[in-house]
Design a protein around this motif. Sequence first.
Motif, PDB file in Angstrom:
ATOM      1  N   ARG A  99     -16.623  -6.450  20.486  1.00 37.69           N
ATOM      2  CA  ARG A  99     -15.756  -7.103  19.500  1.00 37.69           C
ATOM      3  C   ARG A  99     -15.499  -6.246  18.275  1.00 37.69           C
ATOM      4  O   ARG A  99     -14.880  -6.691  17.323  1.00 37.69           O
ATOM      5  CB  ARG A  99     -16.374  -8.446  19.070  1.00 37.69           C
ATOM      6  N   GLY A 100     -15.989  -5.026  18.254  1.00 39.24           N
ATOM      7  CA  GLY A 100     -15.750  -4.154  17.110  1.00 39.24           C
ATOM      8  C   GLY A 100     -14.452  -3.389  17.254  1.00 39.24           C
ATOM      9  O   GLY A 100     -13.657  -3.606  18.172  1.00 39.24           O
ATOM     10  N   GLY A 101     -14.232  -2.452  16.333  1.00 39.35           N
ATOM     11  CA  GLY A 101     -13.046  -1.622  16.381  1.00 39.35           C
ATOM     12  C   GLY A 101     -13.135  -0.587  17.482  1.00 39.35           C
ATOM     13  O   GLY A 101     -14.179  -0.424  18.122  1.00 39.35           O
ATOM     14  N   PRO A 102     -12.064   0.157  17.704  1.00 40.48           N
ATOM     15  CA  PRO A 102     -12.044   1.135  18.796  1.00 40.48           C
ATOM     16  C   PRO A 102     -12.816   2.421  18.492  1.00 40.48           C
ATOM     17  O   PRO A 102     -13.250   3.104  19.411  1.00 40.48           O
ATOM     18  CB  PRO A 102     -10.553   1.430  18.982  1.00 40.48           C
ATOM     19  N   ILE A 103     -13.003   2.752  17.205  1.00 41.39           N
ATOM     20  CA  ILE A 103     -13.609   4.032  16.838  1.00 41.39           C
ATOM     21  C   ILE A 103     -14.604   3.843  15.692  1.00 41.39           C
ATOM     22  O   ILE A 103     -14.368   3.055  14.768  1.00 41.39           O
ATOM     23  CB  ILE A 103     -12.531   5.055  16.418  1.00 41.39           C
ATOM     24  N   SER A 104     -15.702   4.568  15.752  1.00 42.70           N
ATOM     25  CA  SER A 104     -16.650   4.606  14.641  1.00 42.70           C
ATOM     26  C   SER A 104     -17.271   5.997  14.606  1.00 42.70           C
ATOM     27  O   SER A 104     -17.024   6.836  15.479  1.00 42.70           O
ATOM     28  CB  SER A 104     -17.741   3.532  14.805  1.00 42.70           C
ATOM     29  N   TYR A 105     -18.092   6.240  13.579  1.00 39.35           N
ATOM     30  CA  TYR A 105     -18.740   7.542  13.415  1.00 39.35           C
ATOM     31  C   TYR A 105     -20.197   7.304  13.025  1.00 39.35           C
ATOM     32  O   TYR A 105     -20.519   6.371  12.295  1.00 39.35           O
ATOM     33  CB  TYR A 105     -18.048   8.371  12.329  1.00 39.35           C
ATOM     34  N   ILE A 106     -21.067   8.166  13.514  1.00 33.81           N
ATOM     35  CA  ILE A 106     -22.476   8.109  13.136  1.00 33.81           C
ATOM     36  C   ILE A 106     -23.024   9.525  13.156  1.00 33.81           C
ATOM     37  O   ILE A 106     -22.620  10.349  13.988  1.00 33.81           O
ATOM     38  CB  ILE A 106     -23.280   7.202  14.089  1.00 33.81           C
TER      39      ILE A 106
END
Length: 323
Positions: A182-189
């Motif tokens: 249910r989150g967005g399509p892209i993230s960063y870590i």
Amino acid sequence: MSVNSQYASALRELKTKQAHLLEEVGDQWRTPEDLFWGINAVFGPFDMDLFTDGDNAHCARYYTAEDNALTQDWTADLNGGKGFANPPYSRPCKDEDGNDMTGMITIMNKAKTERDQGAKLAFLIRGVPSETWWPELADHICFIKGRVGFKLPDWFIPANDKQKASSAGFAGAIAIFDKEWRGGPISYIHRDSLRAQGKKLLDMVEAAAEKKAATYITGTIETRPDTAEQGEPIIAPQVSAKIDIEEQIAKVLTEPANSVWPIEVLTLVEQAFSANPNTKTEFRQQTLCERVNQRLLDNVLKNDIIAELNSMLARCEQVEDAA
């Protein structure tokens, strides 16, 4: 059911050689323990390792080259759990029955098919969107900041002093296949954040294992009155039995704390804390995020979720310096 293939045979032969060259490692580069457990903390917990050589598996259940993961029913074998994969990047090859064994395009297509059937999967891949196999239809891509380095397999015996792994590494990403995402399509870590979280879990597992071992050994010390001096301790035969480390890992990691929540979840939680400013703590935020995420999966209306959160926070003891 195990299968035979030139790929599997070559791997068995490689592992038994008396010395190796770096160029021979191929698909068998190992994911560092702390990196794996960091990914497990954020996107797991994982129940199965999908691509292994039998010695580099990170989960209690796994497929090997002899099993040929591309012929297996991931969805059925996971049975509601989550699968992890550091997939092979070698050129496509087939087993003796003509089934694909490697090939990133085929692997990514398999992941999409299994996802559509309900499987939940996390792939540690090279962060290169220009590749023809890049998983455009993944539900989420988490780009890892900082180059990712991999370890030599445990069976690797360097043929000479030149056979040392480079520390350069390459750009990495985590592809999530999960139709309930249910989150967005892209993230960063950041890589270091993953490794730090992983080390915390490893430390917890090690501490739990040591405690279990100490308790087990202490519990098997007995007195043998027929042959031993009075009060002389001996260790009973049971002490040689295998200590169930997997059990300790399961206890620690069954529900690891999630640090990456969908924006929708975080927004609702922040709304609740805004209405109850003197109740916010890190523990309560984690608890509410878990509650909201589950309520959204259950298709509960947002207004009803907010009302529930406000009711929960109204019963909490206030923290004077939280506002």
